[in-house]
Design a protein around this motif. Structure first.
Motif, short mmCIF file in Angstrom:
data_model
loop_
_atom_site.label_atom_id
_atom_site.label_comp_id
_atom_site.label_asym_id
_atom_site.label_seq_id
_atom_site.Cartn_x
_atom_site.Cartn_y
_atom_site.Cartn_z
N TYR A 111 0.85 -1.20 0.00
CA TYR A 111 0.00 0.00 0.00
C TYR A 111 0.88 1.26 0.00
O TYR A 111 0.66 2.21 -0.75
N TYR A 112 1.91 1.23 0.85
CA TYR A 112 2.79 2.39 1.02
C TYR A 112 3.48 2.75 -0.30
O TYR A 112 3.58 3.92 -0.67
N HIS A 113 3.94 1.73 -1.03
CA HIS A 113 4.72 2.01 -2.24
C HIS A 113 3.87 2.15 -3.49
O HIS A 113 4.24 2.86 -4.42
N GLU A 143 -8.76 -0.23 -3.04
CA GLU A 143 -9.18 -0.87 -4.30
C GLU A 143 -7.97 -1.49 -4.99
O GLU A 143 -6.91 -0.86 -5.10
N GLY A 144 -8.12 -2.73 -5.42
CA GLY A 144 -7.01 -3.40 -6.11
C GLY A 144 -6.10 -4.15 -5.17
O GLY A 144 -5.11 -4.76 -5.60
#
Length: 719
Positions: free
Chosen positions: A281-283, A363-364
């Motif tokens: 998520y962070y990257h 999302e994703g």
């Protein structure tokens, strides 16, 4: 042998403390000069039940009767004065209602008129012309001559050169008590009787000797003597400083002991890895770079959750500072360590908003997020409960509905509470029982809490502050306009609406009169409708009298841009996120507190467009209202505003402190006494770090004092 001696020493200390309990616990009726009838009045009027209550009924000022002045010293600036002289004449003047007793007192320097309108016959019998009197009272002028009305008088011999040897206390009292001869002076007399009975063992010292000498504080016994009957203004100031310090220090010590106990003994789940969910998520999905403040807070949370102790952290951040992203990343951290996380918000609309924001951001990523509120029923509710119990649902967002007993988790590791003052302590505690090891707790608030208040009301929590806004946020322009500018204000709103934006118009809620509020709101709504007629413009109206589903529907229409204007009372102050809204008009601004104005202003400025807050008031403004408006126009820093709000209103009225009863100080004021509070806090932290069990000889009397304070320190848990 040494253990036995230690036990004897402890026994002695405990007996000292129980002696204090003993005499100070005596019913006030037993005090000489009180008796059953007066005792009953003191209980009813001032909540004075025991000797200890009377000892803690402090004077609100002192009168200096230690010196005798010359009559010639009286000037138009003189307030109270004490003089001595000979009574040269007295006579009764006037009839019936206009009857008064007038006397003349003369010393070597001049003469002074004394007047009585009540108790004339009785006073006349007492006065002896030719006798010398010591006279005390408030100076007034009648036809240019000084006089004292209803003076206090006592016979005086010229050998008695000075007045009494202490400053005379003036105690808060009530009209009913005055009628029963228990005015400020009489309370002083019975307090004097009490103090004459007390010995040092009855008010034993509770602070370490090194602290007393370092801070130059008088002993506890001396301080209680001098706060009531000081020999000089300095003795009073020293006593007051000592007792204020003691109050603040003990409160800080209790909180730091609790915090230390939690850090040392509470078991918590361990989040020791930053894994795929967090990193991915962070990257890949983070919508913007984190600010330095957000990174700092995340680091603090990661350290807390990796230690195997339960985290209890308060996260403060101004409206729009990006607390939700920090919350989401913390939830992903829980997931990476095999735990479920829940985010609780106080209202359905706020929960729904968090749900939509977080679902969109994930999302994703194929992470199941569900929403549980009171309106989720039937099949959907059953599914959610089953998913939580099996561990299939990793992230839950919800309202109070989450607390219900039927909601069980497979492996709950983190609870995040938004706008914490809306949730009671018991409600929060019910969440801890949903896991074998208590989950980590992150409490978030957008109500900036002034540092002084955070130190006293939330001192047992570790706290983090997000004190910078994400880049790209445009500052909100705040202006003040009077009622006669209303036409121009409405034209400005119309121009913004024609650009496709939306606007809020907020009316005050005055607790005293719901009916008046409602009428004001309806009148305001009609006025707004006349400026913005349908079908060109559509208006949502929200107020407290509406059923929850209607309120929800009206808010939802505004959120989805079905309506362009939201006319509302303050129910929208927390959390509603409408990035397209660019104007906030606050009607009758003078009726709002500073923090509330700041909260309301935070509803706009959430999108990319320039936003405006317009403070509308009547022509006549009080001093405080002017001050509040000046602050709002000059700064948007929530912490500056919160400090100012605390100064203007005092701690008792700030959100969260009334409900929690957190500030039970008799003497200390956390605004005025901030330097004392800072010193008390520093000392409490140092003592707890050095000696968390308070077992050193130096700290033993502190420990004994806290042990004797039943119910205030959960000592059994600490030791």
């Amino acid at each position: 042998m040494s253990f036995h001696l230690h036990g004897v020493f402890l026994g002695l200390l405990l007996s000292m403390i129980s002696s204090e309990q003993h005499i100070l616990a005596s019913p006030v009726d037993y005090l000489k000069g009180v008796g059953p009838q007066r005792g009953e009045m003191l209980k009813k009027e001032l909540n004075i039940f025991t000797f200890g209550d009377l000892l803690h009924h402090f004077p609100n000022r002192h009168i200096d009767r230690t010196k005798v002045s010359a009559i010639a010293d009286i000037s138009p600036d003189t307030d109270y004065i004490q003089v001595a002289g000979m009574l040269v004449r007295s006579e009764v003047i006037g009839e019936k209602r206009n009857r008064r007793l007038v006397a003349e007192l003369r010393d070597k320097t001049g003469s002074l008129e004394l007047t009585w309108f009540q108790g004339v016959t009785w006073v006349q019998k007492m006065l002896e012309p030719g006798q010398s009197y010591l006279v005390y009272g408030k100076v007034g002028f009648f036809l240019g001559r000084p006089q004292i009305v209803h003076p206090e008088t006592e016979k005086w011999t010229p050998q008695k050169k000075e007045g009494q040897a202490w400053l005379e206390p003036v105690y808060p009292t009530t009209e009913k008590l005055k009628a029963r001869s228990l005015g400020g002076r009489q309370l002083g007399k019975i307090t004097q009787v009490l103090l004459a009975q007390l010995r040092e063992r009855d008010i034993p010292e509770n602070l370490p000797a090194s602290m007393l000498s370092k801070l130059r504080l008088p002993s506890r016994f001396r301080a209680y003597q001098d706060i009531h009957f000081p020999t000089s203004p300095k003795a009073y100031a020293d006593a007051l400083r000592r007792l204020k310090f003691e109050e603040l220090f003990l409160a800080q010590l209790r909180m730091n002991l609790l915090r230390s106990e939690r850090h040392r003994y509470s078991k918590g789940v361990v989040f020791d890895q930053v894994g795929e969910h967090f990193n991915r998520y962070y990257h890949e999905f983070l919508p913007f770079a984190l600010t330095g403040a957000q990174k700092r807070v995340l680091k603090e949370i990661r350290q807390d959750t990796a230690r195997g102790r339960q985290m209890n952290r308060l996260l403060q951040g101004d409206v729009g500072s990006g607390k939700t992203i920090v919350a989401l990343l913390t939830m992903l951290l829980a997931l990476d360590n095999g735990y479920q996380a829940v985010l609780m918000a106080p209202t359905e609309i706020l929960s729904r908003q968090h749900y939509e924001t977080i679902s969109k951001q994930l999302e994703g990523m194929d992470i199941p997020v569900r929403l549980l509120t009171g309106s989720v029923k039937g099949k959907e509710r059953k599914e959610i409960l089953a998913g939580l119990a099996s561990g299939e649902i990793a992230l839950l967002i919800g309202t109070h509905a989450v607390i219900e007993d039927k909601v069980q988790f497979h492996r709950l590791g983190l609870v995040i509470i938004d706008e914490q003052h809306r949730f009671g302590v018991e409600q929060r505690a019910r969440m801890w029982k949903k896991a074998v090891l208590p989950p980590h707790v992150l409490v978030m608030t957008a109500t900036p809490i002034p540092r002084t208040l955070a130190m006293t009301a939330y001192g047992d929590l570790d706290y983090s502050i997000i004190d910078e806004l994400p880049p790209g946020r445009q500052p909100i322009t705040t202006v003040h306009r009077y009622e006669h500018d209303r036409g121009r204000v409405m034209d400005f709103i119309r121009a913004e609406l024609e650009l496709g934006r939306q606007a809020y118009i907020i009316f005050p809620l005055i607790e005293e009169s719901e009916k008046l509020d409602y009428e004001n709101l309806m009148r305001g709504y009609e006025t707004v409708k006349s400026y913005f007629p349908e079908p060109k413009f559509w208006i949502s109206m929200v107020h407290g009298r509406q059923p929850a589903d209607q309120k929800e529907w009206n808010m939802q229409r505004f959120v989805s841009n079905d309506t362009q204007i939201m006319v509302s009372t303050t129910v929208i102050e927390v959390g509603v996120n409408v990035p397209n809204a660019s104007v906030m008009v606050i009607e009758s601004t003078e009726k709002f507190g500073l923090s509330q104005l700041h909260q309301l202003r935070g509803r706009v400025g959430r999108g990319a467009e320039k936003s405006y807050c317009i403070l509308l008031t009547g022509q006549k403004l009080g001093k405080d209202a002017r001050e509040r408006i000046k602050i709002m126009v000059s700064t948007s820093n929530g912490f500056e505003i919160a400090e100012k709000d605390l100064e203007l209103r005092g701690p008792g009225d700030i959100e969260g402190t009334r409900q929690s009863g957190m500030l039970p100080f008799r003497l200390a004021d956390i605004v005025q006494d901030r330097p004392i509070l800072e010193a008390a806090r520093a000392m409490a932290i140092a003592i707890v770090e050095e000696d968390p069990e308070l077992v050193s000889a130096e700290n033993l009397r502190l420990k004994e004092f806290l042990t004797a304070q039943k119910g205030k320190t959960p000592w059994s848990r600490i030791s």
